[in-house]
Structure formats: C-alpha cells, structure tokens
Design an enzyme around this catalytic site. Structure first.
Site, PDB file in Angstrom:
ATOM      1  N   HIS A  57       0.840  -1.206   0.000  1.00 38.05           N
ATOM      2  CA  HIS A  57       0.000   0.000   0.000  1.00 38.05           C
ATOM      3  C   HIS A  57       0.867   1.245   0.000  1.00 38.05           C
ATOM      4  CE1 HIS A  57      -3.941  -1.858   1.716  1.00 38.05           C
ATOM      5  NE2 HIS A  57      -3.345  -2.659   0.855  1.00 38.05           N
ATOM      6  N   TYR A 185      -9.523   4.868   7.613  1.00 40.09           N
ATOM      7  CA  TYR A 185      -9.749   5.136   9.035  1.00 40.09           C
ATOM      8  C   TYR A 185     -10.842   6.195   9.120  1.00 40.09           C
ATOM      9  CZ  TYR A 185      -5.309   2.848  10.366  1.00 40.09           C
ATOM     10  OH  TYR A 185      -4.295   1.954  10.586  1.00 40.09           O
ATOM     11  N   PRO A 277      -4.587  -0.629  18.785  1.00 43.29           N
ATOM     12  CA  PRO A 277      -4.267  -1.045  17.415  1.00 43.29           C
ATOM     13  C   PRO A 277      -4.374   0.058  16.360  1.00 43.29           C
ATOM     14  CG  PRO A 277      -6.405  -1.900  18.085  1.00 43.29           C
ATOM     15  CD  PRO A 277      -5.804  -1.268  19.295  1.00 43.29           C
ATOM     16  N   LYS A 281       0.926  -0.730  15.215  1.00 46.01           N
ATOM     17  CA  LYS A 281       2.330  -0.797  15.625  1.00 46.01           C
ATOM     18  C   LYS A 281       2.712  -2.057  16.405  1.00 46.01           C
ATOM     19  CE  LYS A 281       3.994   2.819  13.834  1.00 46.01           C
ATOM     20  NZ  LYS A 281       3.782   2.236  12.506  1.00 46.01           N
ATOM     21  N   TYR A 369       3.732   6.181  10.499  1.00 48.19           N
ATOM     22  CA  TYR A 369       2.917   5.043  10.085  1.00 48.19           C
ATOM     23  C   TYR A 369       3.761   3.998   9.339  1.00 48.19           C
ATOM     24  CZ  TYR A 369      -1.331   2.541   8.929  1.00 48.19           C
ATOM     25  OH  TYR A 369      -2.302   1.572   8.850  1.00 48.19           O
TER      26      TYR A 369
HETATM   27  C1  PHB Z   1      -5.873  -4.892  10.362  1.00 49.78           C
HETATM   28  O1  PHB Z   1      -5.927  -5.015   9.127  1.00 49.78           O
HETATM   29  O2  PHB Z   1      -6.105  -5.836  11.125  1.00 49.78           O
HETATM   30  C2  PHB Z   1      -5.529  -3.564  10.937  1.00 49.78           C
HETATM   31  C3  PHB Z   1      -5.164  -2.533  10.092  1.00 49.78           C
HETATM   32  C4  PHB Z   1      -4.834  -1.290  10.630  1.00 49.78           C
HETATM   33  C5  PHB Z   1      -4.875  -1.106  11.993  1.00 49.78           C
HETATM   34  C6  PHB Z   1      -5.239  -2.136  12.837  1.00 49.78           C
HETATM   35  C7  PHB Z   1      -5.568  -3.373  12.312  1.00 49.78           C
HETATM   36  O3  PHB Z   1      -4.571   0.115  12.503  1.00 49.78           O
END
Ligand code: PHB
Length: 383
Positions: A57, A185, A277, A281, A369
């Site tokens: 990505h 997000y 989460p 990280k 990130y």
């Molecule tokens: C996930 O794909 O499980 C995932 C992706 C981004 C995050 C947390 C979990 O910030």
C-alpha cells in the site's frame, strides 16, 4: 523471529509455546507490516510469503464528515510503503523456517514456569505427558501480555505505565472483495470504524464499541448496518458486504513495563508493552525488540561483554515510547470519547482538518505510520 535470528548467528534456543500450532496459525491478529519489518523478514530468508501474497500500500485514507482524504505515504516518506499481510501468516512462515532448522519448537506445553532468572535460569514444563527442565543462559519472554515472564520479575524492579480506553474494537473478517485498495480510518459521530483487508477476496473491518460489549449482542445484520452507517461517504463509497467468517471484540490499552529486562530475563513484544491497534504498531514493535535482542546476544557471545545486553531496554524503549505516543494520538484523533466536551469535538475535527491539509502534518503521520528508522541495522545480526 528471535530464534531464527539467533540460529543464523550460531546461537541455539528452545521455543516453548503453550498453544497448539493450529491455534497460532489460525488466530486472526493484526495485519499491517512496516517497511522495516518486511525488509527484516526478507533479509532473514523468511520473506517468500509476504513477497508473494502481501498487499503493498502506498497510502491510506482518513475519513470524516462524509469525505475521504488520501494520505500518500510513499511520496511523503521518500518511497517507503506498508504491506498488509496477516500476523498469523508471518507466524506460519516463521514456524516453517524454524521446523526447517530441526531445532526444538514445542507446542501445547503445560505448567510452564521460569526459575532462577537472576543467575542460572531454568524453564520447566510438561509436554506430551513428560516433565521437561531446560537450563539456559538467558530467557526471552516473548509470551505476550498475559504471559508468565513479566510476573517473574520482582514487582519492585518494574515501573508500569498504563492507560485504558473507554471503548473496545469489534473486528470481523468478511468474504467480500475489498472495495478500496487502501485502508480507510473513519471518524464518525457514532464512533470510529476501520476498513482493512487480508486478500483480494477478504475484507477486515472494525467498529468502536463500548468496552464491556459482548459479541453475542451483535447479529451479522446489526454489524453491517453499523459499518455502513459509519463508513459510507458522500461520494457513495462503502465497504462491500459479504458473509462474516470471524468476529470478536478486543479491549484497547496502552501499557509499558520498564525496564524490559531483569538480570538473565529479557521481555520482548506484548510481554513488555501494548499499544492500541489504531497505529498498527504492535507486531512491528515486537519485531524491532527482537532485532535489538538478537544483536545484544550476538555481541555477548562474541565478546563476552554485557554492554549491549545492558542497554537492551533503553534502546527498545526509545522506539516503544514513540510508538505509544503515535498510537495514543491516532486513537484520540479518530474515536468518540464518552466524556467528550463540545470543545473536544471541535478540536478533534480541527486536528483532522489540519492533518489532511498540511503537508508538514501529513509527513509526520506518514513517517510514523510506515515506521521510524530501526535502532539497530540488519547488518548487526549478519543479515
Ligand atoms: C488490520 O488489518 O487488522 C488492521 C489494520 C490497521 C490497523 C489495525 C488493524 O490500525
């Protein structure tokens, strides 16, 4: 990962796992790998899976007030990317690599205990009906937040830093082709939501829910209703719907135990620290910890000096605290807090407006990130 790094440096180890092989391979966990984690897997010779099936990505979306805003991680970080590849896939690849070395890897161990960590450590456990005792130079506590290693350190030796959040994440896996090539997000008045994926046919989605919520309260229809309400944007984008194949609720916590070492015992990953989460990280921090630990153990066996070992915790914690700060910030940016004042609400929207319109703010998000530079180089463990 630690065992593999040590093996490549001629240092033997025994892995003692209380779960079954199937459990650790099947259990759905996180899925975002920093560039440095992917580079490490490849350099270790364990990168075939992530190179073949990882989804690369270049950016992500932040979504609020009905609009998705793109953040181009790659152009903001001089070409770095993130890779979506399930943590359980990483674990499977590492198990395969371990099995290929023929060195010991015990699953389904019972009554595991650690002793004499001050000077001459031993690990005792039952496996296949037999009692085992291993005498060793060092114990690496890579046994997660609920593991036995952190409690083996006297309470007076540890400082605990902790923060819980007034919400949890409900996560699902759905048989649906991801309707966006990048993660989304979302901050919504009803709470946070996250769109992610695992493969070209599997979507991974999350919802902010109350901390004491139970998955039994959520029918599949109710989950989809809430997902679509929170994620649908004014241009008509929304996640594709499909059969839900897995669902669960995970609490959110920030936690650090310092120092991450006591005499011959070294903690790594979730045994020493937990991040919420939102910043993706957790797995990446664990990988950085074990790279530092492998370098320190290598140096000890080569020179007899404890210098690097003694600095293990300090070196790791610099990175850990920056990841803690980032994860807390991403969490605060995107979630609804039950005690939120109208002031906080406006400030949060201004924060989102700023981070999606200022190049300096976007660059700051992007460099964190994709992952800050590693404390120690791959070359330091002979890769
Ligand atoms: C996930 O794909 O499980 C995932 C992706 C981004 C995050 C947390 C979990 O910030």
């Amino acid at each position: 990962m630690l065992a593999q790094l040590l093996h490549r440096n001629g240092i033997d180890s025994v892995i003692v796992e209380n779960r079954s092989r199937e459990y650790v391979i099947d259990r759905v966990r996180a899925g975002v790998l920093e560039q440095g984690t992917v580079d490490l897997l490849i350099a270790m010779g364990v990168g075939a899976g992530v190179q073949q099936s990882g989804l690369r990505h270049d950016g992500l979306y932040l979504s609020f007030q009905g609009q998705r805003h793109h953040i181009n991680l790659t152009s903001l970080t001089g070409g770095r990317v993130i890779t979506v590849y399930g943590q359980n896939e990483v674990v499977r690849d590492l198990i395969d690599a371990r099995v290929a070395t023929s060195r010991p890897l015990y699953f389904e161990c019972e009554q595991v205990s650690v002793h004499d960590v001050e000077a001459s450590p031993t690990i005792r456990f039952r496996h296949g009906g037999d009692d085992h005792e291993i005498a060793c130079d060092f114990i690496a506590g890579c046994d997660g937040f609920h593991g036995i290693c952190r409690p083996a350190i006297p309470e007076s030796e540890l400082t605990i830093y902790e923060r819980t959040y007034p919400f949890a994440w409900l996560g699902i896996l759905a048989e649906a082709a991801p309707s966006s090539t990048e993660l989304v997000y979302t901050r919504h008045d009803r709470g946070f939501a996250l769109f992610s994926m695992r493969s070209p046919r599997i979507t991974r989605l999350y919802l902010q829910v109350p901390p004491d919520d139970s998955i039994d309260h959520w029918s599949d229809d109710a989950i989809w209703d809430e997902m679509l309400t929170r994620m649908r944007t004014d241009d008509g984008w929304q996640p594709a719907i499909g059969r839900i194949i897995q669902k669960s609720i995970t609490p959110m916590r920030s936690f650090v135990a310092a120092p991450m070492q006591y005499r011959q015992l070294f903690l790594a990953g979730d045994a020493a620290h937990i991040v919420p989460p939102t910043g993706a990280k957790g797995l990446n921090l664990a990988a950085s910890d074990v790279l530092v630990l492998a370098r320190s153990l290598k140096s000890y066996y080569e020179t007899g000096s404890r210098d690097h070992l003694d600095r293990y915790s300090d070196v790791c914690l610099r990175r850990v605290w920056k990841a803690q700060r980032f994860s807390w910030w991403m969490t605060s940016l995107l979630h609804r807090f039950p005690d939120e004042l109208p002031f906080d609400h406006q400030r949060q929207l201004a924060d989102l407006d700023y981070v999606t319109s200022s190049c300096a703010a976007m660059t700051s998000l992007a460099e964190q990130y994709v992952g800050l530079p590693q404390e120690v180089s791959h070359e330091s463990v002979g890769l």
